[in-house]
Design an enzyme around this catalytic site. Structure first.
Site, PDB file in Angstrom:
ATOM      1  N   GLY A  85      -2.643  -1.428  -7.273  1.00 36.86           N
ATOM      2  CA  GLY A  85      -1.564  -2.401  -7.288  1.00 36.86           C
ATOM      3  C   GLY A  85      -1.755  -3.467  -8.362  1.00 36.86           C
ATOM      4  N   HIS A  98       0.840  -1.208   0.000  1.00 32.50           N
ATOM      5  CA  HIS A  98       0.000   0.000   0.000  1.00 32.50           C
ATOM      6  C   HIS A  98       0.877   1.262   0.000  1.00 32.50           C
ATOM      7  CE1 HIS A  98      -2.814  -2.889   2.205  1.00 32.50           C
ATOM      8  NE2 HIS A  98      -3.539  -2.518   1.178  1.00 32.50           N
ATOM      9  N   ARG A 129      -4.073 -10.110   4.134  1.00 37.52           N
ATOM     10  CA  ARG A 129      -4.568 -11.429   4.552  1.00 37.52           C
ATOM     11  C   ARG A 129      -3.438 -12.395   4.928  1.00 37.52           C
ATOM     12  NH1 ARG A 129      -8.757 -10.107   0.449  1.00 37.52           N
ATOM     13  NH2 ARG A 129     -10.754 -10.122   1.556  1.00 37.52           N
ATOM     14  N   LYS A 176      -0.809  -6.352  -8.082  1.00 33.18           N
ATOM     15  CA  LYS A 176      -1.098  -7.635  -7.437  1.00 33.18           C
ATOM     16  C   LYS A 176      -2.541  -8.057  -7.717  1.00 33.18           C
ATOM     17  CE  LYS A 176      -1.877  -9.960  -3.233  1.00 33.18           C
ATOM     18  NZ  LYS A 176      -3.178  -9.694  -2.665  1.00 33.18           N
ATOM     19  N   VAL A 191       4.523  -5.508  -4.536  1.00 35.09           N
ATOM     20  CA  VAL A 191       5.601  -5.512  -3.546  1.00 35.09           C
ATOM     21  C   VAL A 191       5.559  -6.862  -2.830  1.00 35.09           C
ATOM     22  CG1 VAL A 191       6.480  -4.406  -1.449  1.00 35.09           C
ATOM     23  CG2 VAL A 191       5.512  -3.021  -3.291  1.00 35.09           C
ATOM     24  N   GLN A 203     -17.943  -5.789  -1.476  1.00 35.91           N
ATOM     25  CA  GLN A 203     -17.014  -6.608  -2.265  1.00 35.91           C
ATOM     26  C   GLN A 203     -16.658  -7.915  -1.564  1.00 35.91           C
ATOM     27  OE1 GLN A 203     -14.069  -3.289  -2.270  1.00 35.91           O
ATOM     28  NE2 GLN A 203     -12.556  -4.914  -2.172  1.00 35.91           N
TER      29      GLN A 203
HETATM   30  P1  AMP Z   1      -6.632  -3.567  -0.500  1.00 35.15           P
HETATM   31  O1  AMP Z   1      -6.469  -2.772   0.744  1.00 35.15           O
HETATM   32  O2  AMP Z   1      -6.245  -4.994  -0.380  1.00 35.15           O
HETATM   33  O3  AMP Z   1      -7.977  -3.337  -1.148  1.00 35.15           O
HETATM   34  O4  AMP Z   1      -5.593  -2.968  -1.530  1.00 35.15           O
HETATM   35  C1  AMP Z   1      -5.552  -1.598  -1.820  1.00 35.15           C
HETATM   36  C2  AMP Z   1      -4.621  -1.368  -2.980  1.00 35.15           C
HETATM   37  O5  AMP Z   1      -3.323  -1.872  -2.645  1.00 35.15           O
HETATM   38  C3  AMP Z   1      -5.058  -2.112  -4.245  1.00 35.15           C
HETATM   39  O6  AMP Z   1      -4.819  -1.272  -5.358  1.00 35.15           O
HETATM   40  C4  AMP Z   1      -4.152  -3.311  -4.264  1.00 35.15           C
HETATM   41  O7  AMP Z   1      -3.918  -3.818  -5.559  1.00 35.15           O
HETATM   42  C5  AMP Z   1      -2.876  -2.719  -3.685  1.00 35.15           C
HETATM   43  N1  AMP Z   1      -1.993  -3.757  -3.157  1.00 35.15           N
HETATM   44  C6  AMP Z   1      -2.301  -4.746  -2.290  1.00 35.15           C
HETATM   45  N2  AMP Z   1      -1.238  -5.540  -2.079  1.00 35.15           N
HETATM   46  C7  AMP Z   1      -0.223  -5.046  -2.821  1.00 35.15           C
HETATM   47  C8  AMP Z   1       1.136  -5.429  -3.041  1.00 35.15           C
HETATM   48  N3  AMP Z   1       1.676  -6.488  -2.446  1.00 35.15           N
HETATM   49  N4  AMP Z   1       1.890  -4.677  -3.885  1.00 35.15           N
HETATM   50  C9  AMP Z   1       1.346  -3.596  -4.497  1.00 35.15           C
HETATM   51  N5  AMP Z   1       0.069  -3.177  -4.340  1.00 35.15           N
HETATM   52  C10 AMP Z   1      -0.704  -3.894  -3.514  1.00 35.15           C
END
Ligand code: AMP
Length: 276
Positions: free
Chosen positions: A138, A28, A178, A140, A167, A52
């Site tokens: 991201g 993040h 998670r 990912k 990352v 979601q």
């Molecule tokens: P989330 O909080 O899981 O909804 O993720 C928020 C943002 O962080 C999204 O755009 C994800 O794709 C990005 N994200 C989550 N994990 C990673 C990672 N390991 N590397 C880069 N971006 C990430």
């Protein structure tokens, strides 16, 4: 938030935006760094979006370390942290949704049928509230990034959507909020997913273009991780997310698996022959 964004815009400031669900990690924070480079004001949202999550998923146990998150965001140069409550985003009577037809039912959409509709709807709402000129997501979550890019294009939205690299932990496991659910034994095996993707990438670099050969090498790696059951190993084009047999254009190699002890769902991917 919206009034604040209007005042930033009136002063000619470029707003960069990073939407998240919190439980922040280096992945993040890398998005914040990227958005910082492209903007005058950096806004991050933390919103654990209920729509979601499908019925049997981990919404209630999802980590919520808000104070630690806000300190991390502040240290990374975040100017505004927007953390709305669910009833602010979904007031009584809310009944509109956004769906990017077709793309949300592939890959992760098979086991999470309403997930991407929840994502596109909330991201569009957040965009309308924050009014950013650019937003960083991201790689990912490659399917998410592809779907959001399509939404921005299809709906003529004036937002530059940037996809930043995944990352990873030092052993290759893609960082994820998670990962904290994993048992110590699962954590040892989890990097096998990336190991398989790396091997597929190496074969591709050597000239291999048959999807079945790349899939086989990924499966061989996953066989060394008996605590992870593959949900899918897919090799698809980055426009329609349809399976390809021979890699000719930019291709997404995506894996999802579920661990058997903590029942954690893990996803990862590599993009071959270009970027999304
Ligand atoms: P989330 O909080 O899981 O909804 O993720 C928020 C943002 O962080 C999204 O755009 C994800 O794709 C990005 N994200 C989550 N994990 C990673 C990672 N390991 N590397 C880069 N971006 C990430």
């Amino acid at each position: 938030m919206k009034n604040l964004s209007i005042s930033f815009m009136r002063s000619g400031m470029r707003i960069g935006f990073v939407p998240t669900m919190g439980a922040l990690h280096e992945g993040h924070l890398s998005l914040l760094k990227k958005a910082r480079e492209m903007s005058d004001v950096l806004v991050m949202s933390i919103f654990l979006n209920p729509t979601q999550f499908t019925a049997n998923e981990d919404l209630s146990k999802y980590p919520k370390p808000f104070d630690i998150d806000s300190e991390k965001a502040r240290r990374e140069g975040c100017d505004v942290l927007f953390a709305p409550q669910a009833d602010e985003i979904y007031p009584p009577g809310f009944r509109t949704s956004v769906q990017v037809e077709g793309l949300g039912s592939e890959l992760c959409g098979i086991s999470r049928p309403s997930h991407f509709q929840g994502v596109t709807t909330v991201v569009l709402k957040l965009f309308n509230i924050v009014m950013p000129q650019c937003a960083v997501f991201g790689g990912k979550d490659a399917q998410q990034a592809i779907i959001l890019k399509r939404m921005v294009r299809d709906l003529n939205m004036s937002i530059q959507l940037v996809v930043a690299p995944t990352v990873r932990e030092t052993d290759g496991l893609a960082m994820s909020s998670r990962n904290t659910y994993l048992t110590p034994e699962e954590r040892i095996q989890a990097p096998k997913i990336y190991c398989g993707l790396l091997n597929a990438g190496k074969l591709y670099e050597k000239g291999e273009r048959a999807a079945c050969v790349l899939k086989k090498t990924i499966l061989e790696c996953l066989e060394k991780a008996p605590l992870i059951s593959p949900e899918y190993i897919e090799i698809v084009d980055t426009v329609n997310l349809k399976a390809v047999e021979i890699l000719a254009d930019v291709t997404l190699v995506a894996v999802a698996g579920r661990t058997s002890q903590s029942k954690t769902r893990l996803i990862d991917n590599v993009v071959l022959g270009g970027n999304i």
